[in-house]
Scaffold this motif. Structure first.
Motif, PDB file in Angstrom:
ATOM      1  N   UNK A  86     -10.904  -4.132  14.526  1.00  0.00           N
ATOM      2  CA  UNK A  86     -10.024  -3.482  13.541  1.00  0.00           C
ATOM      3  C   UNK A  86     -10.541  -3.790  12.132  1.00  0.00           C
ATOM      4  N   UNK A  87     -10.369  -2.808  11.220  1.00  0.00           N
ATOM      5  CA  UNK A  87     -10.850  -3.017   9.852  1.00  0.00           C
ATOM      6  C   UNK A  87      -9.765  -3.508   8.905  1.00  0.00           C
ATOM      7  N   UNK A  88      -8.494  -3.292   9.269  1.00  0.00           N
ATOM      8  CA  UNK A  88      -7.400  -3.766   8.415  1.00  0.00           C
ATOM      9  C   UNK A  88      -6.110  -3.753   9.220  1.00  0.00           C
ATOM     10  N   UNK A  89      -5.136  -4.544   8.747  1.00  0.00           N
ATOM     11  CA  UNK A  89      -3.814  -4.565   9.360  1.00  0.00           C
ATOM     12  C   UNK A  89      -2.811  -4.050   8.331  1.00  0.00           C
ATOM     13  N   UNK A  90      -2.081  -2.979   8.714  1.00  0.00           N
ATOM     14  CA  UNK A  90      -1.070  -2.403   7.823  1.00  0.00           C
ATOM     15  C   UNK A  90       0.304  -2.664   8.408  1.00  0.00           C
ATOM     16  N   UNK A 148      -5.020  -7.178   4.556  1.00  0.00           N
ATOM     17  CA  UNK A 148      -3.630  -6.840   4.866  1.00  0.00           C
ATOM     18  C   UNK A 148      -3.178  -5.736   3.921  1.00  0.00           C
ATOM     19  N   UNK A 149      -2.559  -4.683   4.486  1.00  0.00           N
ATOM     20  CA  UNK A 149      -2.103  -3.555   3.682  1.00  0.00           C
ATOM     21  C   UNK A 149      -0.589  -3.402   3.809  1.00  0.00           C
ATOM     22  N   UNK A 150       0.185  -3.873   2.837  1.00  0.00           N
ATOM     23  CA  UNK A 150       1.635  -3.619   2.873  1.00  0.00           C
ATOM     24  C   UNK A 150       1.876  -2.134   2.572  1.00  0.00           C
ATOM     25  N   UNK A 167      -0.153   2.967  10.033  1.00  0.00           N
ATOM     26  CA  UNK A 167      -1.598   2.727  10.129  1.00  0.00           C
ATOM     27  C   UNK A 167      -2.354   3.774   9.303  1.00  0.00           C
ATOM     28  N   UNK A 168      -1.905   5.037   9.422  1.00  0.00           N
ATOM     29  CA  UNK A 168      -2.580   6.115   8.693  1.00  0.00           C
ATOM     30  C   UNK A 168      -2.438   5.941   7.179  1.00  0.00           C
ATOM     31  N   UNK A 169      -1.226   5.653   6.714  1.00  0.00           N
ATOM     32  CA  UNK A 169      -1.033   5.431   5.275  1.00  0.00           C
ATOM     33  C   UNK A 169      -1.906   4.272   4.805  1.00  0.00           C
ATOM     34  N   UNK A 170      -2.010   3.236   5.637  1.00  0.00           N
ATOM     35  CA  UNK A 170      -2.884   2.118   5.307  1.00  0.00           C
ATOM     36  C   UNK A 170      -4.338   2.554   5.219  1.00  0.00           C
ATOM     37  N   UNK A 171      -4.750   3.412   6.165  1.00  0.00           N
ATOM     38  CA  UNK A 171      -6.142   3.892   6.171  1.00  0.00           C
ATOM     39  C   UNK A 171      -6.413   4.746   4.938  1.00  0.00           C
ATOM     40  N   UNK A 218      -4.935   4.555   2.048  1.00  0.00           N
ATOM     41  CA  UNK A 218      -4.990   3.652   0.883  1.00  0.00           C
ATOM     42  C   UNK A 218      -6.311   2.891   0.860  1.00  0.00           C
ATOM     43  N   UNK A 219      -6.712   2.402   2.024  1.00  0.00           N
ATOM     44  CA  UNK A 219      -7.936   1.610   2.097  1.00  0.00           C
ATOM     45  C   UNK A 219      -9.157   2.455   1.710  1.00  0.00           C
ATOM     46  N   UNK A 220      -9.173   3.728   2.168  1.00  0.00           N
ATOM     47  CA  UNK A 220     -10.309   4.607   1.867  1.00  0.00           C
ATOM     48  C   UNK A 220     -10.449   4.829   0.370  1.00  0.00           C
ATOM     49  N   UNK A 221      -9.349   4.748  -0.349  1.00  0.00           N
ATOM     50  CA  UNK A 221      -9.365   4.955  -1.798  1.00  0.00           C
ATOM     51  C   UNK A 221      -9.459   3.637  -2.569  1.00  0.00           C
ATOM     52  N   UNK A 222      -9.506   2.533  -1.834  1.00  0.00           N
ATOM     53  CA  UNK A 222      -9.557   1.234  -2.501  1.00  0.00           C
ATOM     54  C   UNK A 222      -8.240   0.853  -3.158  1.00  0.00           C
ATOM     55  N   UNK A 223      -7.157   1.498  -2.715  1.00  0.00           N
ATOM     56  CA  UNK A 223      -5.843   1.165  -3.276  1.00  0.00           C
ATOM     57  C   UNK A 223      -5.265  -0.014  -2.506  1.00  0.00           C
ATOM     58  N   UNK A 224      -4.988  -1.102  -3.190  1.00  0.00           N
ATOM     59  CA  UNK A 224      -4.380  -2.220  -2.488  1.00  0.00           C
ATOM     60  C   UNK A 224      -3.420  -2.931  -3.408  1.00  0.00           C
ATOM     61  N   UNK A 225      -2.455  -3.606  -2.805  1.00  0.00           N
ATOM     62  CA  UNK A 225      -1.556  -4.403  -3.614  1.00  0.00           C
ATOM     63  C   UNK A 225      -2.257  -5.711  -3.956  1.00  0.00           C
ATOM     64  N   UNK A 226      -1.999  -6.181  -5.156  1.00  0.00           N
ATOM     65  CA  UNK A 226      -2.587  -7.436  -5.565  1.00  0.00           C
ATOM     66  C   UNK A 226      -1.986  -8.550  -4.700  1.00  0.00           C
TER      67      UNK A 226
END
Lengths: 369, 222
Positions: free
Chosen positions: A85-89, A118-120, A325-329, A331-339
């Motif tokens: 897995x590449x990330x956990x949302x 981790x992607x909230x 998972x999709x919303x996380x993907x 966000x991740x593809x765009x480099x959007x993450x919570x600090x």
């Protein structure tokens, strides 16, 4: 807007914001196309049925006992291990905080131990972006979100870019279905049972109000309709099966007419805002989007106005983890993450559009709608 | 065995890395609330101080209550998530057994009543013999029923509810008045648990406090 990265990513999603314990693995390919590799949902309907609604403490207790096995099942069904897995949302809000804590802490632990990001995720963003997973809908589009907790018209401009055009000033639409069901003695969950009862009913027997119909603003209101249903039903009690069917059908007719009026105005505003949009689209999401009468009404409305109508498959209308998972993907593809996601606190309230003024019930925890 | 113990059951947020028969590192903060925000960075800190990484761990120990329902769920969901990711067992330790173990370490040969304030004028309690074996299992009762259950025996008192019992039954000495034990105690007890224990579950002792809704339902004719 930033260009998304062109690589394949696999995201494990977790959803525990209400009464479904869910986990899913979704793949986003280098072209931005999504594939659901697994989608496991454990419903708590039977645990809550005796109480006529979701009891927060019962929900939290059920999530903590079930979630690790649900995650393991989702990985297993996808044929992957956590290492692949590449990330956990995880849904971090809005919702019942007891359940959110279980999902978010499980996600934090999985991400930390496996050394993954981790992607909230905002639950509403999950609903808002589902149409891109299932139908590849391009931005911008108009979203009608109708669930037990929310009734909103939202302009979706991009990932993380939302403009709320209308919201309910009292009850959510799913809540109106559930309360009507409870009043006339249909079992929990009320929404699907109203729809079933309505099939044999006479939708012209009762004339219920169409709240806010004709008003220019794009908001919704359902509490007056609820009162009208109660008065009409009380007047003819005790209720026969035919009475229940006729009330359900007449109620559902009022809902379909109200949505027709409210959404039509939103379609017009969308046209005015984006006159060059080649194929404008209305996307419906949330548990009420599973209602066939609602779908039928919106399909006809979109056909009249030249809009593409996009409704996700029934199993993705209600709460699920594939959308998280999709919303996380996305966000991740765009480099959007919570600090500093490991310190992220669950949020019982978390509006999609932080700019819009609260319409109802804003307090220390933020805007309710 | 290299074990990570975590406690989020009450006012403290604590983590400890335990190896063999001693702690390599431990961190404790008295935060009241906010365990969900703090816990992961605290685990990161204690692992670094111990010179370990997640992959060095062979067991997770977690406090399962009785205590704050939300706090206990923060700990249990974290422990079960770590156990799943690392493919190692997680074991639960109760606040009552740990408080009793600390009292017995100071006063060997005595029996001990561990008692924690459960609010709503109730107490969580369990009675242990000098070997730490429960004579009365964990329960939530009012003070009178707590005493009726334990009888007149000669036992020590420990926990945040100890003073409530001592006021009704003078002559029992109080060892400590805390709602949770030290993280090293939890780590030691978790390391001593047998393998193959079932997954840790919160020990609530109380129901979910939900009543079937008596909302307005119209009578039916059929």
């Amino acid at each position: 807007m930033m260009e998304p990265i062109a690589v394949t990513i696999r995201v494990l999603g977790i959803e525990t914001s209400c009464d479904e314990t869910a986990a899913s693995v979704v793949l986003r390919d280098e072209n931005g196309q999504g594939t659901i590799l697994s989608n496991v949902v454990l419903s708590q309907v039977t645990e809550h049925a005796a109480f006529g609604g979701v009891v927060p403490e019962i929900a939290a207790r059920a999530h903590v006992e079930a979630l690790d096995d649900i995650v393991a099942a989702a990985l297993d069904e996808a044929g992957l291990t956590l290492g692949d897995i590449d990330a956990v949302a995880a849904t971090a809000g809005p919702g019942l905080v007891g359940g959110l804590i279980v999902g978010l802490m499980t996600a934090k632990a999985l991400a930390a131990a496996a050394d993954k990001p981790l992607l909230p995720v905002n639950h509403l963003e999950g609903h808002a972006l589902t149409a891109r997973l299932t139908d590849g809908v391009a931005f911008p589009y108009l979203l009608l979100l109708v669930s037990g907790g929310h009734t909103q018209l939202v302009l979706v401009k991009g990932v993380g870019q939302y403009e709320r055009w209308g919201t309910t000033i009292d009850d959510a639409l799913g809540e109106a279905f559930d309360k009507t069901a409870k009043l006339i003695g249909l079992p929990f969950p009320g929404g699907p049972n109203v729809e079933i009862a309505a099939r044999d009913g006479d939708e012209t027997r009762f004339v219920f109000p169409r709240p806010l119909k004709g008003e220019k603003r794009l908001d919704f209101s359902f509490s007056g309709l609820k009162t009208a249903v109660r008065q009409a039903a009380t007047a003819i009690a005790p209720l026969s099966a035919k009475d229940r069917a006729d009330i359900s059908a007449s109620f559902q007719r009022a809902i379909v007419d109200t949505l027709d009026d409210r959404v039509r105005r939103a379609l017009t505003r969308f046209r005015e805002t984006f006159p060059d949009a080649a194929e404008p689209a209305l996307v419906v999401a949330g548990g009420v989007a599973a209602n066939q009468a609602v779908r039928g009404g919106l399909t006809a409305l979109c056909a009249r106005h030249g809009f593409r109508f996009v409704a996700p498959p029934i199993k993705l209308c209600g709460d699920n983890a594939a959308m998280i998972a999709w919303a996380g993907a996305e966000r991740m593809a765009l480099g959007l993450s919570h600090e500093d996601p490991m310190h992220f606190a669950p949020r019982s309230r978390w509006p999609l559009d932080a700019q819009s003024a609260p319409v109802v019930g804003s307090g220390r925890r933020g805007a309710k709608a | 065995m290299t074990l990570l113990a975590i406690d989020t059951s009450a006012n403290l947020c604590a983590a400890c890395v335990w190896e063999g028969d001693g702690a390599l590192a431990s961190v404790t903060q008295d935060i009241g609330t906010g365990h969900a925000e703090l816990l992961m960075s605290m685990i990161q800190d204690v692992l670094r101080q111990a010179g370990k990484t997640y992959s060095d761990l062979s067991r997770i120990g977690v406090v399962i209550g009785p205590g704050s329902f939300t706090g206990v769920r923060v700990g249990v969901s974290t422990a079960r998530g770590l156990a799943l990711a690392l493919n190692i067992p997680a074991v639960g330790v109760t606040t009552l057994e740990a408080l009793a173990a600390e009292a017995l370490a100071l006063h060997p040969g005595r029996s001990v009543l561990a008692v924690i304030d459960a609010r709503r004028e109730q107490l969580y309690s369990a009675l242990y013999d000098q070997a730490g074996v429960p004579l009365a299992e964990p329960a939530v009762l009012d003070a009178g029923a707590t005493l009726a259950r334990t009888g007149e025996g000669d036992f020590l008192l420990t926990g945040s509810g100890a003073a409530t019992i001592a006021a009704r039954m003078p002559g029992h000495s109080i060892v400590a008045e805390r709602a949770t034990a030290s993280i090293e105690t939890y780590a030691r007890l978790a390391a001593a648990k047998p393998d193959g224990s079932e997954k840790p579950k919160p020990l609530y002792l109380r129901g979910a406090d939900a009543k079937p809704q008596a909302s307005f339902i119209l009578p039916a004719r059929d």
